[in-house]
Design an enzyme around this catalytic site. Structure first.
Site, PDB file in Angstrom:
ATOM      1  N   CYS A 114      34.732 -13.222  13.245  1.00 65.03           N
ATOM      2  CA  CYS A 114      35.382 -14.081  12.254  1.00 65.03           C
ATOM      3  C   CYS A 114      35.689 -13.235  11.027  1.00 65.03           C
ATOM      4  CB  CYS A 114      34.487 -15.261  11.876  1.00 65.03           C
ATOM      5  SG  CYS A 114      35.240 -16.340  10.626  1.00 65.03           S
ATOM      6  N   GLU A 132      41.972 -23.046  15.901  1.00 63.76           N
ATOM      7  CA  GLU A 132      40.847 -22.174  16.215  1.00 63.76           C
ATOM      8  C   GLU A 132      40.043 -22.732  17.382  1.00 63.76           C
ATOM      9  OE1 GLU A 132      38.507 -20.068  13.352  1.00 63.76           O
ATOM     10  OE2 GLU A 132      39.690 -20.905  11.695  1.00 63.76           O
ATOM     11  N   ASN A 136      37.938 -11.536  19.621  1.00 64.27           N
ATOM     12  CA  ASN A 136      38.037 -12.848  20.264  1.00 64.27           C
ATOM     13  C   ASN A 136      39.479 -13.024  20.743  1.00 64.27           C
ATOM     14  OD1 ASN A 136      39.201 -13.104  17.737  1.00 64.27           O
ATOM     15  ND2 ASN A 136      37.935 -14.785  17.061  1.00 64.27           N
ATOM     16  N   GLY A 160      42.982 -14.609  13.407  1.00 68.30           N
ATOM     17  CA  GLY A 160      44.310 -15.095  13.769  1.00 68.30           C
ATOM     18  C   GLY A 160      45.399 -14.387  12.979  1.00 68.30           C
ATOM     19  N   HIS A 175      43.268 -14.338  21.418  1.00 70.95           N
ATOM     20  CA  HIS A 175      44.325 -15.033  20.686  1.00 70.95           C
ATOM     21  C   HIS A 175      45.604 -15.076  21.512  1.00 70.95           C
ATOM     22  CE1 HIS A 175      42.514 -15.355  16.609  1.00 70.95           C
ATOM     23  NE2 HIS A 175      41.795 -14.341  17.054  1.00 70.95           N
ATOM     24  N   ASN A 231      37.321 -14.074   8.139  1.00 70.38           N
ATOM     25  CA  ASN A 231      37.029 -14.701   6.855  1.00 70.38           C
ATOM     26  C   ASN A 231      35.533 -14.678   6.558  1.00 70.38           C
ATOM     27  OD1 ASN A 231      39.696 -15.379   6.151  1.00 70.38           O
ATOM     28  ND2 ASN A 231      39.627 -17.229   7.386  1.00 70.38           N
ATOM     29  N   CYS A 271      42.545 -18.482   9.254  1.00 67.85           N
ATOM     30  CA  CYS A 271      41.798 -17.793  10.301  1.00 67.85           C
ATOM     31  C   CYS A 271      42.062 -16.307  10.156  1.00 67.85           C
ATOM     32  CB  CYS A 271      42.213 -18.288  11.683  1.00 67.85           C
ATOM     33  SG  CYS A 271      41.411 -17.410  13.054  1.00 67.85           S
TER      34      CYS A 271
END
Length: 266
Positions: free
Chosen positions: A72, A197, A147, A209, A149, A74, A206
């Protein structure tokens, strides 16, 4: 009783628990109860900080459904802002390094991956233009940023019904580990982005993202690095060159601290 910190990165909000100072056993049920916005503290993700043998700190990330995810962006910026120093962070998606940059935080998110097995996809196909469509959303590019996408480029980022199509694409069998769904439009050298998400739904921003979408746009020649990515929660700057880590710069905001009895959450 244990201490927690509430922070957000562009409106993507987190409950951060430093388990190095306040040890806590975390189960999916406990994470789910903490993240509940009516019955718990409330957050998009629960962040647990732990000792690391390979980095300055380890970060575990739990979605509101209690499931654990790999990365993640953020949250990474928030952890660096919280600890007030440059850090290397161990995640399930790999090592992330970050540094304070004035009022912002710059994070090297690792290298983007494009091979179908690294995404992962259920079977071999061209990840740069997947021969698939979900109604008007066609031929996404698949990118792994720690992750998975799927990135769709459209003329009008707000035209697609992402609240309806997002969960359909997320759970499609082509994505054995599910997928984050990114819908983007290009305006000069800037990107406007909405993200569904995985397991969290629509959020204000995100980080992974934004990285995946910027990488896809640069790789397809739609923009040049560095690129500005606008989301409803705010703006990130993404830099990338093939073979290099993806670098993200943006804000991280401290909201409040609190105390909780974790046994009350199951």
């Amino acid at each position: 009783m244990g201490e927690f910190h509430k922070m957000h990165g562009l409106g993507n909000d987190f409950v951060i628990i430093d388990a190095r100072a306040y040890p806590i056993e975390m189960s999916p049920a406990r994470a789910r109860h903490i993240a509940d916005r009516k019955l718990g503290i409330g957050c998009d993700q629960l962040i647990l900080l732990l000792p690391s043998d390979v980095a300055d700190v380890a970060m575990r990330i739990f979605n509101p459904d209690g499931g654990e995810v790999e990365a993640c962006g953020n949250a990474s910026r928030c952890v660096i802002a919280l600890l007030k120093k440059d850090l290397e962070i161990e995640t399930k998606g790999g090592l992330i390094s970050g540094k304070l940059s004035g009022n912002d935080v710059t994070v090297a998110m690792g290298e983007a991956k494009f091979d179908w097995q690294a995404i992962p996809l259920a079977f071999a196909m061209d990840s740069a233009s997947m021969p698939l469509a979900w109604e008007e959303l066609e031929n996404p590019m698949a990118v792994n940023m720690g992750n998975p996408h799927a990135v769709f480029f459209v003329d009008d980022v707000n035209a697609a019904d992402l609240a309806r199509l997002g969960p359909i694409i997320e759970h499609d069998s082509i994505f054995p580990e599910r997928a984050n769904v990114n819908i983007a439009s290009i305006d000069g050298n800037e990107i406007h982005l909405n993200v569904w998400e995985r397991a969290a739904g629509l959020t204000g921003a995100c980080g992974t993202g934004a990285c995946a979408t910027a990488v896809a746009a640069i790789r397809q020649g739609k923009v040049q690095s560095p690129v500005i990515v606008h989301q409803s929660g705010g703006t990130l700057t993404i830099e990338w060159a093939p073979g290099e880590p993806v670098v993200m710069t943006g804000s991280a905001t401290y909201v409040f601290t609190g105390q909780a009895n974790w046994d009350d959450f199951g």
